[in-house]
Scaffold this active site. Sequence first.
Site, mmCIF file in Angstrom:
data_model
loop_
_atom_site.group_PDB
_atom_site.id
_atom_site.type_symbol
_atom_site.label_atom_id
_atom_site.label_comp_id
_atom_site.label_asym_id
_atom_site.label_seq_id
_atom_site.Cartn_x
_atom_site.Cartn_y
_atom_site.Cartn_z
ATOM 1 N N ARG A 1 1.293 -1.437 -0.430
ATOM 2 C CA ARG A 1 0.044 -0.282 0.131
ATOM 3 C C ARG A 1 0.779 1.250 -0.399
ATOM 4 O O ARG A 1 1.992 1.020 0.806
ATOM 5 C CB ARG A 1 -0.867 -0.134 1.479
ATOM 6 C CG ARG A 1 -1.963 -0.707 0.966
ATOM 7 C CD ARG A 1 -2.982 -0.637 0.571
ATOM 8 N NE ARG A 1 -4.403 -1.592 0.423
ATOM 9 C CZ ARG A 1 -4.849 -2.665 -0.411
ATOM 10 N NH1 ARG A 1 -3.513 -2.459 -1.333
ATOM 11 N NH2 ARG A 1 -5.932 -3.051 -0.710
ATOM 12 N N GLU B 1 -3.185 7.595 -3.909
ATOM 13 C CA GLU B 1 -3.268 7.235 -5.028
ATOM 14 C C GLU B 1 -5.438 8.158 -5.455
ATOM 15 O O GLU B 1 -6.062 8.629 -4.474
ATOM 16 C CB GLU B 1 -4.310 5.825 -4.837
ATOM 17 C CG GLU B 1 -2.516 4.952 -5.387
ATOM 18 C CD GLU B 1 -3.183 3.617 -5.065
ATOM 19 O OE1 GLU B 1 -3.981 2.917 -5.399
ATOM 20 O OE2 GLU B 1 -2.255 2.986 -4.886
ATOM 21 N N HIS C 1 -1.009 0.338 -10.074
ATOM 22 C CA HIS C 1 -1.997 -0.318 -8.825
ATOM 23 C C HIS C 1 -2.579 -1.809 -9.640
ATOM 24 O O HIS C 1 -3.651 -1.547 -9.647
ATOM 25 C CB HIS C 1 -3.398 0.394 -7.896
ATOM 26 C CG HIS C 1 -3.861 -0.043 -6.489
ATOM 27 N ND1 HIS C 1 -3.712 -0.032 -5.875
ATOM 28 C CD2 HIS C 1 -3.339 -2.003 -6.089
ATOM 29 C CE1 HIS C 1 -3.851 -0.838 -4.785
ATOM 30 N NE2 HIS C 1 -3.375 -1.660 -5.066
#
Length: 379
Positions: free
Chosen positions: A271, A300, A318
């Site tokens: 993450r 993000e 991602h």
Amino acid sequence: MNGVSWRTENPGGAFRVVVTKDLPGKRWLEILAAAGCELHVSGSRDVLPPDEIRRAIGSRCDGAIGQLTEPWGADLFEALRAAGGRAYSNYAVGYDNVRVAEATARGIAVGNTPGVLTETTAEMAVALTFAAARRVVEADAFLRSGKFHGWLPDLFLGKRLFGGTLGIVGAGRIGAAYAKMMAPAHRMSLLYHDERRNRDLERFFQRICPAIAADGQCAIGCHFAESVEEVLERSDVVSLHVPFTDATRHLLNRERLRLMKRDAILVNTSRGPVIDEAALVEHLRENPEFRAGLDVFEREPLLAPGLAELPNAVIVPHVASATVWTRGGMAALAAANVAGVLKGYPVAKALRVEDFIEGPIPGKTPSIVNARELGLREE
Ligand code: DGY
């Protein structure tokens, strides 16, 4: 509904389930239809705001499948509870976007999708490791822009990993899969840190190390490091595989980045907020030989200012779990989580993902993270 289009699948089903993004494959639709669910599937490719999700839940909703980009906390779980909801599944293995305690307090089961993305995500970590070490993206851009005028002795010199030290922080499913893909094949010694020792991983290396030594090439090993700092100081590559929690926020901060070798490779498929991204940009600027391979970002879809311009960072949006098989499998598991809770199926003790992605639809629930707290029946 405010520009967001919703389609209905299996109209007339006994349970009403909201799905906040369309999902790959067909298996998930079959699982939910077999459980008698009418589905309301969002057609939006944008992140749905909580208001929109609340509207979709409406006054009657038995379950929901949501995304890691959505904040599933008190507000949404209260809306789901008030609508009669009992089941929620994240379409992800990570669930740092979910306040599980808020769901538990309202009697709502929370599912996730482990197992189907282990190797797929590890493969992306491997890809990022070598893309960064061997400057694949820089070299590709150079060639496409017509700058290649012939072989040169010093064109895009990168870092050899063979025989080096592989560091991982977090040796759960994905970290261990990455270590197994990387270390034996590239004769790298593994140095890992985790809250707990991974004895299975250590046993794997105990079996494989003598075979590699007998092969006559570099001997490799597997060592547990008592601290993150030890991994950072000694490794040629450091790959992060920790869940995002309060304790792992900015695990890699300015001070810790400075402990790393000046030409180390840092890989992150976990993450974004696990790394202080502004500090990383500064570190990459100051140390052109240091390289990063990143799949996830602190805010993000935004990137820290300057990151996109740095040649020593390989960045992908991602997509570590983005294979057809895995994303279809995640959809099947998320669907089976919701269907299983609504139908009262027991929760699988040892998850076998194949049971859910192929063959007859099983009468069990794959992965509920608050099963114990809710007293759900286990297999
Ligand atoms: C997850 O599942 O947590 C990934 O980040 C998306 O696949």
